[in-house]
Enzyme design. Structure first.
Site, PDB file in Angstrom:
ATOM      1  N   LYS A  52       0.832  -1.207   0.000  1.00  0.00           N
ATOM      2  CA  LYS A  52       0.000   0.000   0.000  1.00  0.00           C
ATOM      3  C   LYS A  52       0.870   1.261   0.000  1.00  0.00           C
ATOM      4  O   LYS A  52       0.630   2.199  -0.756  1.00  0.00           O
ATOM      5  CB  LYS A  52      -0.925  -0.004   1.234  1.00  0.00           C
ATOM      6  CG  LYS A  52      -2.033  -1.044   1.135  1.00  0.00           C
ATOM      7  CD  LYS A  52      -2.735  -1.267   2.461  1.00  0.00           C
ATOM      8  CE  LYS A  52      -3.708  -2.437   2.357  1.00  0.00           C
ATOM      9  NZ  LYS A  52      -4.325  -2.790   3.651  1.00  0.00           N
ATOM     10  N   GLN A  96      -3.886  -1.431  10.099  1.00  0.00           N
ATOM     11  CA  GLN A  96      -3.909  -2.755   9.474  1.00  0.00           C
ATOM     12  C   GLN A  96      -4.407  -3.826  10.453  1.00  0.00           C
ATOM     13  O   GLN A  96      -3.918  -3.912  11.584  1.00  0.00           O
ATOM     14  CB  GLN A  96      -2.488  -3.095   8.971  1.00  0.00           C
ATOM     15  CG  GLN A  96      -2.380  -4.394   8.219  1.00  0.00           C
ATOM     16  CD  GLN A  96      -3.079  -4.381   6.853  1.00  0.00           C
ATOM     17  OE1 GLN A  96      -3.115  -3.362   6.174  1.00  0.00           O
ATOM     18  NE2 GLN A  96      -3.637  -5.505   6.459  1.00  0.00           N
ATOM     19  N   ASP A 119     -10.422   2.929   4.891  1.00  0.00           N
ATOM     20  CA  ASP A 119     -10.720   1.494   4.778  1.00  0.00           C
ATOM     21  C   ASP A 119     -12.232   1.265   4.742  1.00  0.00           C
ATOM     22  O   ASP A 119     -12.681   0.177   4.383  1.00  0.00           O
ATOM     23  CB  ASP A 119     -10.150   0.736   5.998  1.00  0.00           C
ATOM     24  CG  ASP A 119      -8.893  -0.044   5.655  1.00  0.00           C
ATOM     25  OD1 ASP A 119      -8.668  -0.300   4.460  1.00  0.00           O
ATOM     26  OD2 ASP A 119      -8.146  -0.404   6.591  1.00  0.00           O
TER      27      ASP A 119
END
Ligand code: NAD
Length: 297
Positions: A52, A96, A119
């Site tokens: 990412k 994450q 997200d």
């Protein structure tokens, strides 16, 4: 049969994002800044976060990796989240998952400012998604929708069977496919580990989305001729012939299933690359929502 090529589609999206960044730079406007918070040293998470951050750099976004110790307390992580919520230079950030067991993932997700939740896991964003209101869509389902859109795959009135009901993939994908949007407008069945007659269902499906994480789970006898198959699964399987020592397998027995399909995503090179660009698209959107007149600093 046509491959839904996530790799080349993601490259095309990246070019578009790169151009958007260059345009902003030339006007002296701020460029998007994504922060990824990683706790601990889980191999998979390190790879995903690394990809990412690298993707951000390649398209000209600012990106920062905050790598925290496995032993960080929940309180300290919440403080870090609060700091990022308040940092006006940060447009969007992700924490994450999975997190170490001593940290409550729900608490962390709820602490993230929904306006920076690129997200799309915060309940505000998920709720707005259900209501078809502006929001950040979870990256993997959003990536699949983008792939369907760009390949002009007809979804309206089709029967879509989504296998797997996780909060980040299966459940939101089932909602997106059923919404009154394009792509969307499908009749959706959401199957999961308690589903009894899965093969009966998948044989009726025009579109199958498999998101369970079991290699070669979806076999040719479960798929009807002409179906569209999206394979979300990624499982690492040992393979001594590979430099890395492993290969990635999807949920779908690709060799046998592909000849029956009208469209199918491969693994790797299907849904995965689209997930990453969706996150970038969300970050650009987050920055634009904060105000286009933000100047560079
Ligand atoms: P998860 O592991 O949280 O949940 C798995 C789901 O599969 C559950 O809802 C369960 O009910 C269902 N399931 C398990 N066995 C089943 C069976 N026999 N029949 C029907 N349903 C069954 O799921 P997740 O986090 O959505 O991940 C699923 C897979 O997708 C994993 O392989 C993961 O690595 C992969 N993934 C890929 C991407 C990507 O970008 N390509 C993104 C996220 C997850």
């Amino acid at each position: 049969m046509q491959i839904l090529d996530g790799k080349s589609t993601a490259l095309a999206v990246r070019e578009e994002l790169k151009k958007a960044v260059e345009d902003r730079k030339s006007k002296g406007q701020k460029i998007p800044h994504l922060v990824a918070v990683l706790v601990g040293n889980d191999g998979g998470s390190l790879t995903y976060v690394g990809a990412k951050v690298k993707a951000c750099k390649e398209i000209g976004f600012d990106s920062t990796l905050i790598h925290l110790s496995e032993n960080i307390s929940e309180k300290e992580l919440l403080e870090q989240v609060e700091k990022l919520n308040k940092d006006s230079d940060v447009d969007g950030f992700i924490v994450q998952l999975p997190l170490p067991k001593h940290i409550d993932e729900k608490k962390i997700t709820l602490a993230i400012d929904p306006k920076k939740d690129v997200d799309g896991f915060h309940p505000n964003n998920l709720g707005n998604m259900v209501l078809n209101l502006p929001c950040f869509l979870p990256a993997t389902p959003a990536g699949m929708m983008e792939l369907l859109r760009r390949y002009e795959v007809e979804t309206a009135g089709k029967h879509c069977v989504v296998i797997g009901r996780s909060h980040i993939v299966g459940s939101p994908m089932s909602i997106l496919m059923a919404r009154n949007t394009s792509p969307g407008n499908a009749t959706v069945t959401l199957a999961h580990s308690r589903t009894k007659n899965l093969k009966e269902l998948t044989l009726q499906a025009d579109i199958i989305v498999s998101a369970i994480g079991q290699p070669n789970f979806l076999t040719a006898d479960m798929v009807k001729e002409g179906a569209v198959v999206l394979d979300v699964g990624i499982t690492r399987v040992e393979d001594s012939s590979k430099k890395s020592g492993y290969k990635l397998l999807g949920d779908v027995d690709f060799e046998q299933v592909a000849p029956k399909c009208s469209f199918i995503t491969p693994v790797p090179g299907g849904v995965g690359p689209m997930t990453i660009v969706s996150l970038m698209m969300n970050t650009l959107k987050a920055m634009e929502l904060r105000g286009d007149n933000l100047s560079a600093n």
